[in-house]
Design an enzyme around this catalytic site. Sequence first.
Site, PDB file in Angstrom:
ATOM      1  N   VAL A 207       0.879  -1.189   0.000  1.00  0.00           N
ATOM      2  CA  VAL A 207       0.000   0.000   0.000  1.00  0.00           C
ATOM      3  C   VAL A 207       0.905   1.224   0.000  1.00  0.00           C
ATOM      4  CG1 VAL A 207      -1.769   1.261   1.299  1.00  0.00           C
ATOM      5  CG2 VAL A 207      -1.691  -1.236   1.462  1.00  0.00           C
ATOM      6  N   HIS A 208       0.793   2.080  -1.007  1.00  0.00           N
ATOM      7  CA  HIS A 208       1.581   3.319  -0.939  1.00  0.00           C
ATOM      8  C   HIS A 208       0.959   4.493  -1.673  1.00  0.00           C
ATOM      9  CE1 HIS A 208       2.894   2.378  -5.015  1.00  0.00           C
ATOM     10  NE2 HIS A 208       3.264   3.628  -5.107  1.00  0.00           N
ATOM     11  N   ARG A 209      -0.131   4.263  -2.431  1.00  0.00           N
ATOM     12  CA  ARG A 209      -0.705   5.374  -3.211  1.00  0.00           C
ATOM     13  C   ARG A 209      -1.262   6.457  -2.291  1.00  0.00           C
ATOM     14  NH1 ARG A 209       0.343   5.539  -8.636  1.00  0.00           N
ATOM     15  NH2 ARG A 209       0.730   3.401  -9.194  1.00  0.00           N
ATOM     16  N   ARG A 243       6.337   6.111   2.771  1.00  0.00           N
ATOM     17  CA  ARG A 243       5.154   6.987   2.800  1.00  0.00           C
ATOM     18  C   ARG A 243       4.083   6.390   3.727  1.00  0.00           C
ATOM     19  NH1 ARG A 243       1.979  10.224  -0.167  1.00  0.00           N
ATOM     20  NH2 ARG A 243       3.316  10.460  -1.968  1.00  0.00           N
ATOM     21  N   ASP A 282      -1.990  -1.621  -4.216  1.00  0.00           N
ATOM     22  CA  ASP A 282      -2.425  -0.449  -4.978  1.00  0.00           C
ATOM     23  C   ASP A 282      -1.334  -0.025  -5.962  1.00  0.00           C
ATOM     24  OD1 ASP A 282      -0.576   0.707  -3.265  1.00  0.00           O
ATOM     25  OD2 ASP A 282      -2.018   2.010  -2.242  1.00  0.00           O
TER      26      ASP A 282
END
Length: 360
Positions: A207-209, A243, A282
């Site tokens: 998950v990083h978006r 992030r 994502d």
Amino acid sequence: MKLVTIVGARPQFVKAAAISREIARRTGGPEIRERLVHTGQHYDYELSAVFFEQLSIAPPAHHLGVGSGPHGAQTGEMLRKIEVCLQQEQPDLVVVHGDTNSTLAGALAAAKLHLPVAHVEAGLRSFNRAMPEELNRVLTDHLARWLFCPSDTAVTNLRAEGVVDGVHQVGDVMYDVLLLHRERAQAHRPLLGSLGVRPRGFALATVHRPENTDDPTRLRSIFETLDELAAGGLPVILPLHPRTRAALQAHGVSAGATRLIDPVSYEEMLLLLQEAHVLLTDSGGLQKEAYWSEVPCVTLRDETEWVETVEAGWNTVVGADPARIRDAVAGARRPTDRVTLYGDGHAAAAIVDVLAASAA
Ligand code: UD1
């Protein structure tokens, strides 16, 4: 012919490796010299240097050290520094990859200096202009002289925007790289033991978006659902992007039973993917890598640019909704038919052929 390639973020190191390798492999035809510019958008060892080492990419000729920052400041600083580099290097053309702020800064700096731009992974669209990546793609495509598309859908997207000249459907350079490293990935098998998971007995997640990390409701919803899956008997391994680490802290979201690990190298990621029961992500690149590795993918976004993987039955787009995530994981199967998507693993050769012909 001299070309400058601009990279800055993790997926670009993978894509650039395919083209650099192809340039180095060539004999005959016009001599091609490549100089690499690293903007410094990704700077942690795990997000940058380890990719250069593992994919045997030559060290960058210029490292701009731009680092993190708000979009305007980060992109503006890159633009200013890339312009200076391009003026020094005087290349015949500039190559940019994908959809990051480094891509846009590279394309814009080059176009303003009247240097022709080649965009690798052109024509991708999510049709969601709230994504920074979508803005970067659209603008870069409209600045490029050569647009190298991984799919027919990408070509159609460009045509709909009136972009026809210089468009080439060549397949996906990420497949070239995956084919070369997929056997080598198996050398990293001890990682499974050290994580305490069995082949096909775990879910891999990333998950990083910004749409997920910057929205506390979505972030909480995704992590609570991953925790439930893990607590319910399907171990979840999640290599954590910096992030996301920052966002979890900022929003007070806990990972629960999900096993968070540091970001892994390219081959370690391929190994985890090859051995996973299902991928939840994502990321753009991983949706395709899951398809090529024959692992069902659950996409934690509201739309995808890689629509072919969905049509082929290998990818389910679920957003951040817990019930949809749970259902998709419960129903994750390997479909019996497989169509060939995104080329045959020779995309880099096709790209270099086109660029070399422009010099002849
Ligand atoms: C960028 C790309 C995205 C791509 C992704 C791959 C843009 C707009 N987005 O997002 O398209 O899928 O890379 O990972 O260009 N950070 C570190 N160490 C690093 C790099 C980043 O700690 O080495 C942290 C910083 O806190 C930074 C945050 O990550 O503020 C986000 O960095 P950013 O430059 O926005 O890129 P990504 O989120 O990685």
